[in-house]
Enzyme design. Structure first.
Site, short mmCIF file in Angstrom:
data_model
loop_
_atom_site.label_atom_id
_atom_site.label_comp_id
_atom_site.label_asym_id
_atom_site.label_seq_id
_atom_site.Cartn_x
_atom_site.Cartn_y
_atom_site.Cartn_z
N LYS A 36 0.83 -1.22 0.00
CA LYS A 36 0.00 0.00 0.00
C LYS A 36 0.86 1.25 0.00
CE LYS A 36 -2.16 -1.15 3.78
NZ LYS A 36 -1.54 -2.48 4.00
N THR A 37 1.82 1.30 0.90
CA THR A 37 2.66 2.49 0.99
C THR A 37 3.48 2.64 -0.29
OG1 THR A 37 2.72 2.27 3.38
CG2 THR A 37 4.40 3.67 2.39
N ASP A 222 -2.14 7.84 3.66
CA ASP A 222 -1.69 6.50 4.07
C ASP A 222 -2.33 6.18 5.43
OD1 ASP A 222 -0.36 4.10 4.03
OD2 ASP A 222 1.66 4.93 4.23
N GLU A 223 -2.41 4.91 5.77
CA GLU A 223 -2.94 4.47 7.08
C GLU A 223 -4.32 5.11 7.34
OE1 GLU A 223 -1.20 2.26 8.69
OE2 GLU A 223 0.93 2.58 8.28
N GLN A 259 -5.77 -3.13 10.77
CA GLN A 259 -4.66 -2.51 11.48
C GLN A 259 -5.08 -1.23 12.19
OE1 GLN A 259 -0.67 -2.57 9.55
NE2 GLN A 259 -1.77 -3.41 7.80
N ARG A 622 4.93 -7.33 11.06
CA ARG A 622 6.14 -6.52 10.83
C ARG A 622 7.31 -7.40 10.43
NH1 ARG A 622 3.95 -2.86 9.24
NH2 ARG A 622 2.12 -4.15 9.50
P1 ATP Z 1 1.60 -2.06 6.01
O1 ATP Z 1 0.16 -2.47 5.98
O2 ATP Z 1 2.35 -2.81 7.02
O3 ATP Z 1 1.77 -0.58 6.05
P2 ATP Z 1 2.02 -1.95 3.16
O4 ATP Z 1 0.83 -2.56 2.54
O5 ATP Z 1 2.11 -0.49 3.18
O6 ATP Z 1 2.22 -2.56 4.61
P3 ATP Z 1 4.60 -1.80 1.95
O7 ATP Z 1 5.34 -1.38 3.13
O8 ATP Z 1 4.31 -0.83 0.88
O9 ATP Z 1 3.26 -2.55 2.40
O10 ATP Z 1 5.33 -3.03 1.26
C1 ATP Z 1 5.81 -4.13 2.03
C2 ATP Z 1 7.13 -4.62 1.45
O11 ATP Z 1 6.89 -5.24 0.20
C3 ATP Z 1 8.09 -3.49 1.17
O12 ATP Z 1 9.38 -3.94 1.47
C4 ATP Z 1 7.92 -3.24 -0.31
O13 ATP Z 1 9.06 -2.66 -0.88
C5 ATP Z 1 7.64 -4.63 -0.84
N1 ATP Z 1 6.83 -4.66 -2.07
C6 ATP Z 1 5.63 -4.10 -2.26
N2 ATP Z 1 5.15 -4.37 -3.49
C7 ATP Z 1 6.07 -5.14 -4.10
C8 ATP Z 1 6.16 -5.75 -5.42
N3 ATP Z 1 5.21 -5.63 -6.32
N4 ATP Z 1 7.27 -6.47 -5.67
C9 ATP Z 1 8.25 -6.62 -4.75
N5 ATP Z 1 8.22 -6.08 -3.52
C10 ATP Z 1 7.15 -5.34 -3.19
MG MG Z 2 2.24 0.89 4.80
#
Ligand code: ATP
Ligand code: MG
Length: 746
Positions: A36-37, A222-223, A259, A622
């Protein structure tokens, strides 16, 4: 290669769709670690590179200032220094920027002070005292939380008063009204005001709203699951609607209802669950692939979160394989827990599987960090505690900052009261009460009241002349601010002129040396602030005392996380709340005990348990590669020791993914342990069983967990009240209640 390549490469189709989506509101809902981020960051870059959006047209809201910094950096790599005109920040920082421009519409000066929790509590206590409210019956903290809740619901003092249902709420309404008036007189806003007043500006002043609306064509959050009602309305106002004669901004929010962990601050999952109702033309994109963790870690997290009843079913999967099993460990005490973790971190480092800098330790409450600190310090394992008693909350640092705040905003009553007799100048509480009464009855600010102190009949002349000396010192220092002298120079001047420096350096108390170092650290922080490259400043920012104070008041816990891939090579310790949005190769989730996590306060309430479970989900997700789950059978960190059963969250994780290194005593009941440990065990609150005090004789040698070896000097009392006076050498003589003392006979 088209410019599109690097921007969209490494994204799955759903992520790509979110990055390239054009037009109506977009909601990305997805479990942890699904990118997402990443989508948000890429989308910002894509808007600029592919859709010709200028950085100043973008408002992005992130959870921490640190995340904001990273986002800015990425965008700067893409479009150069012009990235600085983009607003990427927390809700609070964005609101401060908005209010620095607009607060005068609401009758505030542009250099208003920002009150943290402690400042606000201080002012509320003053108000309650003025209203003759008994602090036992009406604890100021309770006023604070009820007022905060009202503000998060966008209820001003009038609205709140209109909706009161009982006598207590009527008292709160009265306190709220006076508190708000005093804040305004002090030209100060508390944290909740930042959001509330921003909304007020947008709703009451169409030309201000039009200005921001025509500027921000893209709003990204975000969040989103952790926004409260006030923040929700703020976003809605900024995005605007068709009917207002201007196309609404493009809105993109990302979040995960599982979350949501700030319900106690008024965050409402409703905002995410009902996004489609609130924005009827919304597009929703789901992400289901997790890129962060192994399947075993996800299985554990999924198993826990499915126990929540009020949620939408979703399942995360990963291509990265099942990975190592989770490691479970039941320690005897919190000391053993920390020992085990320390040894394990060392072992992982030795066999090359994980470095200390790849490691995080999570716990439910800040107080739990102490034992880890003790044990890590003793074995020279480098670590950093994020949060806790923060640098900016230390007394001496707050004193110095209060001087600076008074210089920036002399009406700041809480800061003025804080420093007027620090160091001691013979201006006592009585004198201040006279000033207060005089100011109130003449409808003056406290600051103006001070200027008239010689006119106040009751005021002793000695105090009045001290007040005048103080005022003339402040006005001399104020000249430096007017002259736009660098903050670090102003701080040095304050340290000298106020006498703060002299007081600490002439003291023989070793603690005062530490305090002096902390003050010097603040000088260093201000120098760092001054040396920020011009390019990193927004177009409406300048290096100034006010700018420095603003930066300092908006530091969040998560901003203290050591920077860089390897977190400076140190183990990072933090609460679960601070861990949101982060990831670490190795994670220790500690204190998994019912009563610790879930927190005892939440045990009886279904909603609260569900929030604790979401917090567990945040913690578990995490971890990238290695996840440890630990608990202690016996924990003494909160004064009276307790035995807690295993956390229900631990029981919810399938046994098949956990490799138990130590399962603890068969039953975690108190009796099993007291047999193994030959000292007076503490009362077992959880089991209700009573302990027996150890029997000692005068002259006997004993060993104590904290004080080490000692000799019994005398005995007194019986049964529950039995106590011994023991000489512990360098720790001196201690009088110990034997029932509670961790003492063993030698
Ligand atoms: P959270 O809910 O914990 O905030 P999130 O959904 O925001 O998580 P991110 O932090 O954006 O998730 O991504 C998690 C990890 O996966 C990061 O290390 C990111 O770089 C990696 N990532 C995300 N998308 C891809 C992709 N398509 N290919 C490879 N790695 C990815
Ligand atoms: Mg995130």
């Amino acid at each position: 290669m088209s410019i599109q390549e690097p921007l969209l490469s490494g994204l799955n189709p759903a992520q790509k769709a979110a990055v390239t989506h054009i037009g109506g509101p977009l909601l990305v809902v997805a479990g942890a670690g699904s990118g997402k981020t990443r989508v948000l960051t890429r989308r910002i870059a894509y808007l600029m590179a592919e859709r010709g959006v200028a950085p100043y047209q973008i408002l992005a809201i992130t959870f921490t200032n640190k995340a904001a910094g990273e986002m800015k950096e990425r965008v700067a790599e893409l479009v150069g220094p012009i990235a600085r005109s983009m607003w990427v920040s927390t809700f609070h920082s964005a609101c401060v920027r908005l209010l620095r421009q607009e607060a005068s519409r609401l009758g505030y000066g542009n250099s208003f002070s920002i009150y943290d929790q402690a400042d606000s509590l201080k002012l509320i206590s003053l108000v309650a005292k003025d209203l003759n409210l008994d602090a036992k019956r009406y604890p100021p903290r309770q006023f604070q939380s009820m007022i905060s809740n009202a503000k998060n619901e966008l209820l001003g003092p009038h609205d709140y008063a209109a909706g009161t249902q009982n006598q207590f709420e009527q008292v709160v309404a009265e306190v709220y009204a006076v508190y708000q008036r005093r804040l305004q007189q002090a030209n100060a806003m508390d944290f909740d005001d930042l959001i509330l007043k921003s909304v007020e500006v947008l709703q009451s002043f169409p030309e201000a709203k039009a200005r921001f609306r025509s500027r921000f064509r893209h709003v990204l959050v975000d969040e989103y699951q952790d926004t409260n009602h006030a923040q929700y309305i703020l976003v809605r106002e900024l995005v605007g609607s068709e009917s207002e004669g201007m196309a609404p901004a493009e809105l993109c929010v990302v979040g995960d209802a599982d979350q949501s962990i700030y319900g106690f601050r008024g965050a409402t999952i409703r905002n995410i669950l009902q996004f489609e109702l609130d924005y009827p033309n919304a597009t929703t994109i789901l992400l289901e692939q997790n890129y962060r963790s192994t399947q075993n870690i996800l299985d554990a997290a999924n198993a826990v979160i499915t126990k929540n009843e009020s949620r939408k079913e979703k399942n995360l999967w990963t291509e990265s394989g099942s990975g190592a099993q989770l490691v479970g460990y039941v320690a005897e005490s919190e000391h053993d827990e920390a020992e085990f973790i320390k040894d394990e971190i060392r072992a992982l480092q030795r066999d090359g599987s994980s470095e200390p800098g790849d490691t995080a330790i999570f716990y439910r409450t800040n107080a739990q960090s102490r034992v880890f600190e003790e044990i890590f310090m003793r074995s020279a394992l480098p670590y950093k505690v994020v949060g806790g008693l923060r640098f900016y909350e230390r007394k001496e640092v707050k004193d110095l900052l209060a001087y600076l705040r008074v210089l920036a905003n002399p009406n700041d009553e809480v800061s003025l009261r804080r420093i007027i007799n620090v160091p001691k100048r013979g201006i006592g509480d009585r004198a201040l009460d006279y000033v207060d009464a005089y100011a109130q009855s003449h409808n003056l600010s406290f600051w103006s009241g001070l200027h008239r102190s010689t006119e106040i009949p009751e005021m002793p002349s000695r105090a009045a002349s001290s007040v005048n000396q103080f005022l003339s010192m402040i006005s001399a220092l104020h000249v430096l601010v007017e002259a736009k002298i660098r903050p670090s120079v102003i701080i040095e001047a304050v340290l000298e002129q106020s006498g703060l420096m002299a007081e600490l350096s002439s003291s023989s108390d070793p603690q005062d040396e530490v305090r002096l170092e902390n003050l010097q650290e603040l000088v260093a922080v201000s120098m760092e602030y001054e040396s920020r490259p011009i390019e990193s400043l927004g177009e409406d920012e300048e290096i100034s005392l006010a700018g420095f104070l603003e930066q300092v008041s908006l530091v969040a816990d998560a901003d203290e996380i050591p920077e860089g891939e390897d977190h400076g090579g140190v183990v990072t310790l933090m609460t679960l709340h601070t861990a949101k949005g982060l990831e670490f190769p190795t994670v220790f989730l500690t204190g998994l005990e019912d009563g610790v996590f879930p927190h005892s306060r939440t045990l009886g309430e279904k909603n609260e348990i569900e929030e604790e479970r979401r917090l567990a989900y945040v913690g578990l997700t995490r971890a990238q590669a290695r996840l440890y789950l630990t608990r202690a059978e016996y924990r003494s960190s909160w004064g009276s020791p307790t035995y807690n059963p295993a956390s229900r969250f631990l029981d919810e994780i399938p046994e098949s993914v956990i490799d138990w290194r130590n399962k603890g005593t068969a039953s975690s009941s108190f009796s099993g342990i007291s047999k193994r440990r030959d000292f007076a065990a503490p009362p077992a609150r959880a089991t209700g069983k009573k302990s027996v005090a150890i029997e000692l004789a005068v002259g006997e040698r004993v060993s104590h967990d904290t004080f080490g070896l000692g000799t019994v000097l005398s005995l007194a009392g019986e049964g529950d009240k039995a106590e011994a006076t023991i000489n512990f050498g360098q720790y001196g003589e201690k009088r110990l209640l034997l029932r509670y003392a961790p003492v063993e006979k030698l």
